[in-house]
Design an enzyme around this catalytic site. Structure first.
Site, PDB file in Angstrom:
ATOM      1  N   SER A  24       0.803   3.502   2.049  1.00  0.00           N
ATOM      2  CA  SER A  24       1.230   3.785   3.429  1.00  0.00           C
ATOM      3  C   SER A  24       2.521   3.036   3.777  1.00  0.00           C
ATOM      4  CB  SER A  24       0.144   3.384   4.428  1.00  0.00           C
ATOM      5  OG  SER A  24      -1.068   3.974   4.081  1.00  0.00           O
ATOM      6  N   CYS A  47       0.846  -1.188   0.000  1.00  0.00           N
ATOM      7  CA  CYS A  47       0.000   0.000   0.000  1.00  0.00           C
ATOM      8  C   CYS A  47       0.886   1.244   0.000  1.00  0.00           C
ATOM      9  CB  CYS A  47      -0.868  -0.048   1.256  1.00  0.00           C
ATOM     10  SG  CYS A  47      -1.786   1.438   1.615  1.00  0.00           S
ATOM     11  N   HIS A 106       5.049   5.144   2.391  1.00  0.00           N
ATOM     12  CA  HIS A 106       5.167   6.355   3.224  1.00  0.00           C
ATOM     13  C   HIS A 106       5.979   6.074   4.499  1.00  0.00           C
ATOM     14  CE1 HIS A 106       2.760   8.696   0.616  1.00  0.00           C
ATOM     15  NE2 HIS A 106       1.566   8.420   1.085  1.00  0.00           N
TER      16      HIS A 106
HETATM   17 ZN   LIG Z   1      -2.917   0.718   3.421  1.00  0.00          ZN
END
Ligand SMILES: [Zn+2]
Ligand SMILES: [Zn+2]
Length: 374
Positions: free
Chosen positions: A40, A38, A43
């Site tokens: 994230s 993902c 990130h």
């Molecule tokens: Zn996610």
């Protein structure tokens, strides 16, 4: 067991041997079949998604697999059951859960999102030191020990590569539409960013009956995908938000009813999206932001325009309710899951998988963690 471990920010996760403990009371050992990567996770590597000092950490929070063993007190799952590991784990008895507000549950230990179990200890380690797991999952490893309440059993005979996507991207995207914004039939919707989550917001808006679904991305290939997933208009994102606003107002002259930021990382994008909404319109922050980020909203938009800004974490949902609905939509052909997969990789090719996820040229990158289960 082997897992892709991130030891330092700004480096690539590497596959390492990790020590694994048996599941304790209320816990389940899951053999991970497949895991998505993902935005994230990316990130986290760049230090945008906050993980504090929880390193080394196993990334991945979009996992599905098979129950390998259950701990004491788990009576409703057995070895061999197919499960999706969900992001939420509402405790069921805290102040929020008891008022039916499960997405805001505060009954889990402080570091539950990094793998802390209810007894305050961790199940993964290396050299006697804890190894953390992102979102309490860490699905880029061969096994995960999770609370029973993080699992949804799946009866549907669908590929794990598709099922795993429901645990974050799909739940987040659809949840932003249904649980948070409550998009209404005939509405106009702007979706900024057409990665896995953005494509699911588009799908959700379509299911909700939105009339205009405007997809914005800086990658033409992702706009082609957006059109296939239900966008009625696709805009190649200009650098200047004012230019984008002009384009949006050609399609929705008063501004859109709902704007979703599916990218995150840049808080300044949110006020610019608010300016593209109609009076009383709603902007939803879906992509991850840093804890310390500040969003500056104009009084003109807030008070005189009655424009609203909110955020949604993981779809503000209740996995036990949302995931079966998502699978029903998939099974009846109203929701695309298989088509979300942009590329697949083996666990040993984790560096290439993250490189691909970073470039984000197509749909979700999925890691075939245990090919023998697929
Ligand atoms: Zn996610
Ligand atoms: Zn709770």
């Amino acid at each position: 067991m082997r897992a892709a471990v991130l030891c330092q920010l700004h480096t690539t996760p590497k596959v390492e041997e990790i020590d694994l403990q048996e599941p304790m009371h209320g816990e389940v050992l899951v053999r991970i079949a497949a895991s998505g990567i993902c935005g994230s996770d990316v990130h986290v590597i760049h230090g945008v998604a906050p993980i504090g000092d929880s390193l080394p950490i196993i990334l991945g929070h979009e996992g599905a697999g098979v129950v390998e063993a259950v701990g004491p007190g788990v009576t409703d799952l057995r070895r061999g059951d197919r499960v999706i590991i969900t992001m939420g784990a509402p405790c069921g008895h805290c102040d929020y859960c008891s008022r039916g507000r499960m997405p805001f549950c505060n009954g889990n230990p402080p570091k539950a999102t990094y793998g802390e179990m209810d007894d305050g200890t961790y199940r993964l380690s290396k050299g006697g030191q804890p190894v953390y797991s992102f979102v309490g999952i860490g699905s880029l490893g061969e096994y995960a020990v999770v609370r029973r309440r993080k699992l949804v059993k799946v009866e549907l005979d669908a590929p794990f590569e598709s099922l795993c996507l429901t645990s974050c991207g799909v739940t987040t995207g659809l949840g932003a539409v249904f649980n948070c914004a409550e998009v209404t039939p005939g509405a106009s919707v702007l979706v900024f960013g057409c990665g896995g989550v953005g494509l699911c917001i588009i799908q959700g808006a379509k299911i909700a009956g939105a009339a205009k679904i405007i997809a914005v991305d800086n990658n033409p290939a992702k706009l082609d995908l957006a059109a296939n997933f239900g966008a009625s208009h696709c805009i190649l994102s200009p650098q200047d938000p004012k230019e984008l606003e002009a384009e949006i107002r050609k399609i929705a002259p008063r501004g859109v009813d709902y704007a979703f930021d599916a990218v995150g990382a840049r808080p300044e994008r949110l006020p610019s999206l608010m300016a593209m909404t109609d009076l009383g319109g709603l902007t939803v922050a879906v992509g991850v932001l840093g804890f310390a980020d500040k969003v500056s909203v104009s009084a003109a938009d807030l008070l005189y325009g009655a424009r609203r800004l909110t955020g949604v974490r993981g779809g503000n949902g209740f996995p036990g309710l949302d995931i079966p609905r998502i699978l029903d939509l998939y099974q009846t052909g109203r929701l695309k899951l298989d088509e979300l997969i942009g590329a697949t990789y083996e666990l040993d090719d984790i560096a290439a998988a993250f490189d691909d996820a970073e470039k984000a040229n197509h749909g979700r990158v999925v890691v075939r963690v245990t090919p023998s289960l697929l």
